[in-house]
Structures are given as C-alpha cells and as structure tokens.
Design an enzyme around this catalytic site. Sequence first.
Site, PDB file in Angstrom:
ATOM      1  N   PRO A 321       0.630  -1.449  -0.051  1.00  0.00           N
ATOM      2  CA  PRO A 321       0.001   0.407  -0.579  1.00  0.00           C
ATOM      3  C   PRO A 321       1.032   1.774   0.073  1.00  0.00           C
ATOM      4  CG  PRO A 321       0.107  -0.807   1.939  1.00  0.00           C
ATOM      5  CD  PRO A 321       0.894  -2.450   1.285  1.00  0.00           C
ATOM      6  N   GLY A 322       0.344   2.235  -0.813  1.00  0.00           N
ATOM      7  CA  GLY A 322       1.693   3.320  -0.990  1.00  0.00           C
ATOM      8  C   GLY A 322       0.494   4.717  -0.897  1.00  0.00           C
ATOM      9  N   CYS A 391      -0.341  29.157 -15.880  1.00  0.00           N
ATOM     10  CA  CYS A 391      -1.522  29.459 -17.569  1.00  0.00           C
ATOM     11  C   CYS A 391      -1.533  28.224 -18.214  1.00  0.00           C
ATOM     12  CB  CYS A 391      -0.207  30.269 -18.192  1.00  0.00           C
ATOM     13  SG  CYS A 391       0.486  31.717 -17.395  1.00  0.00           S
TER      14      CYS A 391
HETATM   15  N1  LLP Z   1       2.381  -1.525  -5.462  1.00  0.00           N
HETATM   16  C1  LLP Z   1       3.258  -1.432  -7.258  1.00  0.00           C
HETATM   17  C2  LLP Z   1       3.674  -2.075  -8.009  1.00  0.00           C
HETATM   18  C3  LLP Z   1       2.660  -0.418  -7.940  1.00  0.00           C
HETATM   19  O1  LLP Z   1       2.706  -0.220  -9.069  1.00  0.00           O
HETATM   20  C4  LLP Z   1       2.167   0.968  -7.199  1.00  0.00           C
HETATM   21  C5  LLP Z   1       1.605   1.900  -7.515  1.00  0.00           C
HETATM   22  C6  LLP Z   1       2.055   0.672  -5.897  1.00  0.00           C
HETATM   23  C7  LLP Z   1       2.195  -0.861  -4.732  1.00  0.00           C
HETATM   24  C8  LLP Z   1       1.118   1.652  -4.635  1.00  0.00           C
HETATM   25  O2  LLP Z   1      -0.039   1.651  -5.419  1.00  0.00           O
HETATM   26  P1  LLP Z   1      -0.900   2.815  -4.182  1.00  0.00           P
HETATM   27  O3  LLP Z   1      -1.788   1.696  -3.154  1.00  0.00           O
HETATM   28  O4  LLP Z   1      -0.335   4.243  -3.884  1.00  0.00           O
HETATM   29  O5  LLP Z   1      -2.177   2.525  -4.771  1.00  0.00           O
HETATM   30  N2  LLP Z   1       0.070   8.696  -9.892  1.00  0.00           N
HETATM   31  C9  LLP Z   1      -1.764   7.265  -9.642  1.00  0.00           C
HETATM   32  C10 LLP Z   1      -1.133   6.222  -8.900  1.00  0.00           C
HETATM   33  C11 LLP Z   1       0.214   5.370  -9.538  1.00  0.00           C
HETATM   34  C12 LLP Z   1       0.736   3.930  -9.045  1.00  0.00           C
HETATM   35  C13 LLP Z   1       1.371   3.831  -9.458  1.00  0.00           C
HETATM   36  N3  LLP Z   1       1.604   2.377  -9.062  1.00  0.00           N
HETATM   37  C14 LLP Z   1      -2.506   8.078  -8.794  1.00  0.00           C
HETATM   38  O6  LLP Z   1      -1.536   9.401  -8.532  1.00  0.00           O
HETATM   39  O7  LLP Z   1      -3.160   8.594  -8.758  1.00  0.00           O
END
Ligand code: LLP
Length: 463
Positions: A321-322, A391
């Site tokens: 989880p991120g 802009c």
């Molecule tokens: N593990 C892998 C292999 C991933 O590619 C990702 C996210 C995560 C974990 C973590 O995902 P999370 O739990 O944070 O959803 N920039 C986009 C999200 C891109 C996520 C890319 N990979 C946004 O702002 O929604």
Amino acid sequence: MSRSAHPAGPRHADVIAEGHYTPPPADLNALDPKVWSRTVTRGADGAVAVGGIEVTRLAEEFGTPAYVLDEDDFRARCRAWADAFGADADVFYAGKAFLSKAVVRWLHEEGLNLDVCSGVELAVALAAGMPAERIAFHGNNKSAHEIETAVAAGVGRIVLDSFQEIARVAHTAERLGRRQRVMIRVTVGVEAHTHEFIATAHEDQKFGLALAGGQAAEAVRRVLKLDGLELTGIHSHIGSQIFDMAGFEVSARRVVRLLADVRDEHGVELPEIDLGGGLGIAYTSDDDPREPQEIAKALHDIVTRECEASGLRSPRISVEPGRAIVGPTAFTVYEVGTVKPLDGLRTYVSVDGGMSDNIRTALYDAEYSVALVSRTSDAEPMLSRVVGKHCESGDIVVRDAFLPADLAPGDLVAVPATGAYCRAMASNYNHALRPPVVSVRDGAATVIVRRETEEDLLRLDVG
Ligand code: LLP
C-alpha cells in the site's frame, strides 16, 4: 480516480439546477474525519489545527502552498496495516506515493518494509537507514546501474518485469558473486478500476509477464535455471484507488494457480506471493474505503482457500500500500488570491499553487474536497472551483466544491488527502517552486522536505 461521480456532460447552471451536484454539506465548517487526517480539529477560535498547531501559524512560518503531514496519523496507519496482516505477512510501503528520509525512518521504526521503483528512491531509503533486505526493487526498465546498485546493496527482492531483465539481473548477481532473491511480476488479466473490475486484454500494458499465453510460466522456467537468482515467489499489482476486493480475489486466485503449475512442472513450492498495492482512500465524503483488517482477512481467506484446493502450503503474503498509508495523512494549504464569481455558473477561487503541486485533478479527473481553514464562516455555501495560478485553463485543483460565500483574498483553504502522488508528482511548470512538506506532531512542526528556491532552479540552468 475518486469514486465520487462527476456530473456527466457539460457542467453549467442547467446541470446544477437539475441537481446533478452533490448538495452542499449541512455545515461548511465541519471537517469530515473520513477525508481529514486524524489529529485535525477546529479550535474554539475557528481556525483548524493539526498535530496541535494551528494552520494559520504553519502558513505564517512556512508559507503557502505547503503540504502538512500528520506524523501520528502516518504512524498509526503503518501500525494498522502491520497489525492487520500479522507476523506471517509483509507490508511494503510503496515509496512512489511519497518518499523522504523522515518517512523512511518512520517506516523503519514502525516495522514496515519499503518498495522502491528507481535508483534514487533506493538511495533515499538507504541514506535514511532502511536495511537493504527490507527493500523491494520494482520497475519495468531498471537500468544496468540501478540493477548493480540494488544487487550490491543486498536488497531483499528485485521484482523482475521482462525476459531481458531476468538475464540482466542474473548476470549482475553472478558477476558480484551474489545470489539475488527475485520475484516475477505477472499480469493476471484483471484490470481494477475505481469501483469495478474488468477482465481485460492483459497483454495491453507495459508491466509484467502475462499469465495467459504462458509468458509467466516461461519466466519461471528461465529464472529457476539461473544460479545467480533465487525465485521466492510471484508478484501481481492490479491497479490503483480500488474499493472493490473482487479484483484482488481474482488476482490472488490466478497467482495461486501459477504456484500450483510451478509445483507440478518443477516440483518447487514457491514460498511467497505479493499482491501489490492499490487500495483506495476517501478523497470526498462519498468515498468508502476498506479498513486494513477487512482487506487482510479477504486476502488471507482467498489465498488459504485456493491453496487448500490445490494442496499447496499457504505462501507468505506481501502487500504494497502506498496511497492508503500516506494519502489521508496530509493536506495542502493554500492562500486565496482572487475570487471571481461567474453569474449562473460558479465562483472561481484562485490559490497560490495549482497543477504543479497537484496534477491529479488535471491528469485523472480526480475529485478532492476543500475547506476554509483560517476561520469559520456562517455565509451561504457558494459553488466553487478551486484553480491554480498556472497559465492553463485545465489548472484545476478542486473541480466542484462548496466554500462559504464570504471567502476573500487572504483566507487560507486546505485540500485534504493530498499525501499520495501530489508532492511525488509535483512539477516546476511555469517555474513554480515545489512546496515544502511540513510534518506536525504533538505541537511541533518540522520541515521534512524544504520549499524549492529560485536559486535551486537557477542552479540547474547551466546554459
Ligand atoms: N505496487 C506497485 C507495483 C505499484 O505499481 C504501485 C502503484 C503500488 C504498489 C502502490 O499503489 P497505491 O497503493 O499507492 O495505489 N499516480 C497515480 C497512481 C499510480 C500508481 C502506480 N503504482 C495516482 O496519482 O493515482
């Protein structure tokens, strides 16, 4: 990306009249604990405080815009994930959501592992003292230098993403006299969206090796033959900002099926699976995310059931989880610069940041909430669009939200749930200086990432 629905079609007065907008909240001064971090309160004088410090004081001391990160909330979420998954599973925080040395230290202290996806993320992790064996290294095109650094540092796992990379990592490990622990990232044919999942043409994306068509099985064959690699398991990540567990269940089922195939073909039971990240958070009051307990139980149950059906020992589970950890822990505070009512439409509220500190609204049509945080107001709700100072007319931070009608230049507004993928994806568009990240806890504020300065940008410009 948020689950809350946008009104379809043109967003104008007729749409408002037809009631396609979420009605204004009963009390504009109330702060929904779903979208604000845990220690956020509104004090007796009406100003919002976090970590025991008033936002007005933070803005005075550190300027605006600024990301304000609630350290207690961050640590509590780390513990909630670690406790929910228990001792026979591993939680890897996905550093791409937001990474800094302070965050790495908190993760380390709370017993989490870390997933990095670039050499510089790895450098930050190592500089802050994260033990290399607790780091997973991701990416679909890791450079030779990144591979060498990761192997030499002794990272706990490299997640392999292509046939070329299998050979590259094996070669590097052998040259350095190491046996590198690796996982193979597979695409399981499930594409998870915000509130549904759709089985898709799994080949049609850049990550991983497809289960269907046998690429993943071929990757296993190749890795098992290489002395420099120790295959510990299979990795799958199905998407982001997901609320529905069904996609994870399909993914877990398919990954376990591959473990059974590997056992049948090679007589090897791989000991681990990693089900990735992607759990959704509340950006608005309409979003209802799952609790870590519920997620952990659903994943454990499905893996146990599938393993029993295939006669496999249950593998150790990892998750990454991120957003679900850092997302809800921060808000961005802005100062209002101009307030421009457009008759019969909405009021444009310009703040001193914008798409350079939050690209998610422009990029993903993401929804956010916003509140006046420097005072309370009894004025009528005013349909507002919070825009930045860039802009570009697409420079929108919060597309549709209600703010009090007496909002004026100099007021401070804050956008909650900006901890993930906002500072991490911030840019210098229009030579904007990327805002600081200020962590707060028990009445103390600490700059953990400082604001960029004009000199920082001029120093890069060496022409
Ligand atoms: N593990 C892998 C292999 C991933 O590619 C990702 C996210 C995560 C974990 C973590 O995902 P999370 O739990 O944070 O959803 N920039 C986009 C999200 C891109 C996520 C890319 N990979 C946004 O702002 O929604």
